[in-house]
Every structure is written in C-alpha cells, then in structure tokens.
Design a protein around this motif. Sequence first.
Motif, mmCIF file in Angstrom:
data_model
loop_
_atom_site.group_PDB
_atom_site.id
_atom_site.type_symbol
_atom_site.label_atom_id
_atom_site.label_comp_id
_atom_site.label_asym_id
_atom_site.label_seq_id
_atom_site.Cartn_x
_atom_site.Cartn_y
_atom_site.Cartn_z
ATOM 1 N N VAL A 177 0.824 -1.213 0.000
ATOM 2 C CA VAL A 177 0.000 0.000 0.000
ATOM 3 C C VAL A 177 0.856 1.260 0.000
ATOM 4 C CG1 VAL A 177 -1.694 1.316 1.325
ATOM 5 C CG2 VAL A 177 -1.935 -1.155 1.104
ATOM 6 N N ILE A 178 1.909 1.264 0.792
ATOM 7 C CA ILE A 178 2.682 2.493 0.946
ATOM 8 C C ILE A 178 3.483 2.826 -0.304
ATOM 9 C CG2 ILE A 178 4.891 1.619 1.841
ATOM 10 C CD1 ILE A 178 4.612 3.822 4.047
ATOM 11 N N ASN A 179 3.711 1.856 -1.184
ATOM 12 C CA ASN A 179 4.472 2.103 -2.409
ATOM 13 C C ASN A 179 3.605 2.546 -3.585
ATOM 14 O OD1 ASN A 179 7.051 1.525 -1.375
ATOM 15 N ND2 ASN A 179 6.718 -0.679 -1.607
ATOM 16 N N LEU A 180 2.289 2.613 -3.369
ATOM 17 C CA LEU A 180 1.411 3.109 -4.427
ATOM 18 C C LEU A 180 1.603 4.616 -4.604
ATOM 19 C CD1 LEU A 180 -1.893 1.223 -3.471
ATOM 20 C CD2 LEU A 180 -0.308 0.640 -5.333
ATOM 21 N N ASP A 181 1.584 5.078 -5.849
ATOM 22 C CA ASP A 181 1.785 6.507 -6.116
ATOM 23 C C ASP A 181 0.724 7.360 -5.431
ATOM 24 O OD1 ASP A 181 4.017 5.988 -7.628
ATOM 25 O OD2 ASP A 181 2.919 5.893 -9.531
ATOM 26 N N SER A 182 -0.542 6.901 -5.490
ATOM 27 C CA SER A 182 -1.625 7.667 -4.862
ATOM 28 C C SER A 182 -1.433 7.744 -3.352
ATOM 29 C CB SER A 182 -2.977 7.018 -5.184
ATOM 30 O OG SER A 182 -3.003 5.669 -4.732
ATOM 31 N N THR A 183 -0.922 6.666 -2.762
ATOM 32 C CA THR A 183 -0.689 6.657 -1.316
ATOM 33 C C THR A 183 0.403 7.636 -0.935
ATOM 34 O OG1 THR A 183 -1.358 4.337 -1.177
ATOM 35 C CG2 THR A 183 -0.074 5.226 0.651
ATOM 36 N N LYS A 184 1.473 7.658 -1.694
ATOM 37 C CA LYS A 184 2.587 8.565 -1.390
ATOM 38 C C LYS A 184 2.136 10.016 -1.412
ATOM 39 C CE LYS A 184 6.165 5.467 -3.210
ATOM 40 N NZ LYS A 184 7.199 5.278 -4.246
ATOM 41 N N LYS A 185 1.293 10.372 -2.378
ATOM 42 C CA LYS A 185 0.806 11.746 -2.469
ATOM 43 C C LYS A 185 -0.050 12.106 -1.254
ATOM 44 C CE LYS A 185 0.779 11.798 -7.540
ATOM 45 N NZ LYS A 185 -0.071 11.913 -8.751
ATOM 46 N N ASN A 186 -0.918 11.176 -0.839
ATOM 47 C CA ASN A 186 -1.800 11.448 0.296
ATOM 48 C C ASN A 186 -1.035 11.496 1.624
ATOM 49 O OD1 ASN A 186 -4.179 11.617 -1.214
ATOM 50 N ND2 ASN A 186 -4.464 9.397 -1.182
ATOM 51 N N LEU A 187 -0.009 10.659 1.759
ATOM 52 C CA LEU A 187 0.768 10.662 2.990
ATOM 53 C C LEU A 187 1.484 11.985 3.204
ATOM 54 C CD1 LEU A 187 2.350 7.074 3.094
ATOM 55 C CD2 LEU A 187 0.472 7.972 4.476
ATOM 56 N N ASP A 188 1.921 12.588 2.122
ATOM 57 C CA ASP A 188 2.617 13.870 2.236
ATOM 58 C C ASP A 188 1.686 14.976 2.749
ATOM 59 O OD1 ASP A 188 4.916 12.710 1.329
ATOM 60 O OD2 ASP A 188 4.616 13.271 -0.766
ATOM 61 N N LYS A 189 0.366 14.779 2.604
ATOM 62 C CA LYS A 189 -0.599 15.793 3.015
ATOM 63 C C LYS A 189 -1.071 15.587 4.458
ATOM 64 C CE LYS A 189 -2.362 16.242 -1.730
ATOM 65 N NZ LYS A 189 -3.550 16.087 -2.613
ATOM 66 N N LEU A 190 -0.705 14.459 5.060
ATOM 67 C CA LEU A 190 -1.138 14.188 6.427
ATOM 68 C C LEU A 190 -0.388 15.077 7.410
ATOM 69 C CD1 LEU A 190 -1.255 10.264 6.417
ATOM 70 C CD2 LEU A 190 -3.210 11.821 6.442
ATOM 71 N N PRO A 191 -0.991 15.391 8.573
ATOM 72 C CA PRO A 191 -0.279 16.157 9.612
ATOM 73 C C PRO A 191 1.012 15.449 10.009
ATOM 74 C CG PRO A 191 -2.610 15.979 10.128
ATOM 75 C CD PRO A 191 -2.382 15.088 8.952
ATOM 76 N N GLN A 192 1.959 16.223 10.488
ATOM 77 C CA GLN A 192 3.284 15.688 10.773
ATOM 78 C C GLN A 192 3.253 14.554 11.798
ATOM 79 O OE1 GLN A 192 6.093 16.369 9.164
ATOM 80 N NE2 GLN A 192 7.098 14.787 10.410
ATOM 81 N N HIS A 193 2.446 14.704 12.865
ATOM 82 C CA HIS A 193 2.433 13.661 13.894
ATOM 83 C C HIS A 193 1.831 12.361 13.373
ATOM 84 C CE1 HIS A 193 -1.423 15.727 14.201
ATOM 85 N NE2 HIS A 193 -1.919 14.686 14.827
ATOM 86 N N ILE A 194 0.911 12.465 12.399
ATOM 87 C CA ILE A 194 0.355 11.238 11.822
ATOM 88 C C ILE A 194 1.347 10.620 10.850
ATOM 89 C CG2 ILE A 194 -1.512 10.296 10.414
ATOM 90 C CD1 ILE A 194 -3.399 12.240 11.648
ATOM 91 N N GLN A 195 2.079 11.442 10.119
ATOM 92 C CA GLN A 195 3.145 10.918 9.266
ATOM 93 C C GLN A 195 4.181 10.174 10.103
ATOM 94 O OE1 GLN A 195 4.882 13.406 6.192
ATOM 95 N NE2 GLN A 195 3.077 14.735 6.152
ATOM 96 N N GLU A 196 4.476 10.720 11.266
ATOM 97 C CA GLU A 196 5.431 10.061 12.156
ATOM 98 C C GLU A 196 4.886 8.724 12.639
ATOM 99 O OE1 GLU A 196 7.703 10.924 16.436
ATOM 100 O OE2 GLU A 196 6.702 12.553 15.350
ATOM 101 N N PHE A 197 3.595 8.687 12.949
ATOM 102 C CA PHE A 197 2.971 7.428 13.356
ATOM 103 C C PHE A 197 3.039 6.395 12.238
ATOM 104 C CE2 PHE A 197 -0.816 4.711 13.312
ATOM 105 C CZ PHE A 197 -0.693 4.075 14.526
#
Length: 462
Positions: free
Chosen positions: A117-137
């Motif tokens: 899931v994390i290697n999908l292009d759509s996933t990478k774009k959405n992860l970059d938009k998440l708040p920093q603390h959730i990205q850290e999680f």
Amino acid sequence: MARCHCRWCNVFICMCSPCICLVLLFIYASIMVCMDMQSTISPSRVIEEDRFVAPGTLRNNSFAPLPNTFWKLHWHGDAFWNHLQLSIDRHFNPILHPNTKLGFDDSTLLRQSFSEVINLDSTKKNLDKLPQHIQEFVGYMNIRDYATLIQPDGVCGAGAKDEREPPLLLLAIKTTELNFKNRQAIRQTWGQVGWMAGQKRNSSRGDEGGGYIRRVFLLGKENPEELGVDLSELLQIESQRYGDILQWNFKDTFFNLTLKDVLFWDWFSRSCSQTRFVFKGDDDVFVNTPNMITYLQEQLKKPKAHRTMKDFMVGDVIGAAIPNRVNNSKYFIPDTFYQGLYPTYAGGGGVVYSGLLAKRLHNISKRIHLFPIDDVYVGMCMIRLNVYPIHHDAFLTFDFPGKEKEERCSYHRILLVHKRNPNQIIKLWEDVKKTQTQCQGVPLRNAAKKEKKDKKPKQAKL
C-alpha cells in the motif's frame, strides 16, 4: 415415414424447449432465494475463534456490530488505514479464502500489506498531506519489535511474596517517565499490591471476600534532548525499589499508546498465565479497588462463568462513534487516513478484562494494523473476536454527571473515575476509608441496569 418422424421431433423440440428453460430458470431462482433467505437468517457461521466473521454488518444477540468499511471487497476511497486493513481482511475472510490455515507468521503478512500500500503513487501523495504527527505514526506503525529496557522483579508485576492463590487482578497502568507523582500516589492508595479485602454491599452474601493484586506501570522512552533531562537513572532506581516498571524502547507519544497495549498483551501472555483479570488504565484515574474486587468475585460466581470469561470486558462503552475531524484536537484523524465509524469500544481511561481475553487480544492483534487511538484499536481487536464489551455506569471515564460527586457516598458507588491529580487521589482514598462504615452497603451506580447494547452514539474524543 422418416421425414414425418423428423418433422414431429422438430415440432416437439420447439414446443418443449421454452418450457424446459422456464422450469430451469424457476429452479435456479428458487435456489438463489433460499440461499439469500438462509444468509439473512444466519449471516455467517462461527468459524474458529481467531477467524473473522463475514459478510456485512452483524446485529444479533451473539455478535457485535461490524462496521461495513471492514468488509468492503472493493475500496475506492483514499484512506490509508482502510487500504492496509482491507488487504489483511481479504486474506483471513473465510468466504474468500476458506482454506486459509491458522498459525503462520501473521507479522509477515502485516509487513507485506504495508509495503504494497505504501508504495502506491496515490498513497505517497496522500501521505505527504497528512499532519506531521500522523506521518510520524505511519513511519513506525509497521514496527512492533522493541527492546525491553526495564522489567518488573516479579513474574507478573509487583506483588506479595506469600501469595496463597493466583492473583485476582493485575493493575496495568499507562504512565510516562515524568509522572512519578502519579505513580507514587497510586502505590500509596488504590494500587497497593498484596491481599485486599472486597467491599461488602447489599447485593453481596456472606463476607466481603478478597483477592491478591499485582501492579505494573507501562512506559515508553522519553527523548532526553526534547525533555531537557535524562530520567533513565532515576527510573532504574524507582524500578529497583518498587519492582513494578515495564519499559520498552519506543518513543512515548500519545499515538504510541497503542503500542503499550500490543506489547503488554505479549508480555502478559508470557508472564501472567494464572492472573484472572487485568485492569488497564491511565495514571490519572481513581479506582475504588475494594469495590472492584467484590465486583470481579461476583462475575466469577455467575452461572457458566468458566465459559463467558474468555470474552469478558467491562467499562464505559462507546458505540457508533465518529472519528474526530477537528484538526487542532489531539484525537484528530483525517479522512485520508481513516474512513468510516469506529467500532464499539470501552473508554481507555479505565477498562477491565479477563486474563483469557488478554491472551486472545494478543493473538488477534497480529492481524490488525496499528491505529493511533489506543481504545479504538482495542475495539477493533474485539470486533475481530466477535466480542462485545459490557457497559457499566460505575466506570466514570467522563467524570460524575452534574453534582453527583458532592453526595456523601458518591465514591463508594463507583469502580473508577477519571481525571484526578495525585493530591486528589490521596485525599479521595483517605475519605473513602474514613466513610467506609457509614457508606457500607451502598450499591454501585445503576447496578440494577442490564448491559447497554443499544447505547446512543457519542462523538469520539472531542
């Protein structure tokens, strides 16, 4: 003559073929209707206890409500956690994969689905938009193997050396390195270890009974640079004196509270085979331990308790809760990370469950991706076991309603109340002891009420 016979055969075939087709169509429709009726009456059969139940939402006396998002075969949204869990659910769905064998390395499957899931292009774009603390999680949610820095002296936490029977209750309390005063207040009051007598009530027969109590505090690791001081040595000294510290080498943050549940279940399964019940709660709660002892003894005396204990969990139950979408809240979960309602869960301020259920939660958690809100994650694990937590009004995770706490015997009618500082905890314990005689026999709050299985939905974690 042959031509005449052939002509009559053709006429017969032309006349009978539509009838035969109609009959076959009717038989097929009847079979489909019967199958649909059967699925309506009994939506699934009970598979082995560690299997998931499918399909759809279950609402009957045997199963807890199952959010539809958990069983969608095709997910067209962009919620990261839903994508992750959908891959796991498909694998263990007994309808999609009826021959799946139990007992293999579930952690491997978690890592595989995470990588996919994390290697999908759509996933990478959405992860970059998440708040920093959730990205850290997200960066750590695929890791569950952390070194143990400090362990209790006892096999299953601090306790009496001369226990004459298996412990009735283990107090597992989430805390942080800084909260020494909270831990000390608990040690001196409701968290005392060893034999503790129960509280005799009108509903009790005979003497008040009692049970052995053990205690353990659950901690992660503070960052000395961010904290401005290294508390490791002080924590080691505290552990040597009290023998009740269980610390792992992960960053102690709010979103990592889920790790404390998962790692605690693993430790408990290895170290606490005979402990009957677990109290898991925060270090800012007040627990009426004598009441808790009596309540748990009453549960063990109920008919068929030996069967029901494997499913037993009691607390302040919250049903059909909505994820918090307020971005300045510490409970904020954006819809790009998770979509859907939360499963029914017991508020994490304080909850009690059986030792048997703790071991089952440990096993099933290996098939569920970590979620930032710890009590919601426990609810997700419960759903997978087809277990429903029991609501009890004596668990006040949102404090007393109105002016009820000003009543003389209010703290004798509860099992737990949330949000009390160390000084308040010490004073409350003293007051409860002083008023024990005059408040003896008062019932627990709404003790006559049955389990609340249709509780109105609450907003989750405002």
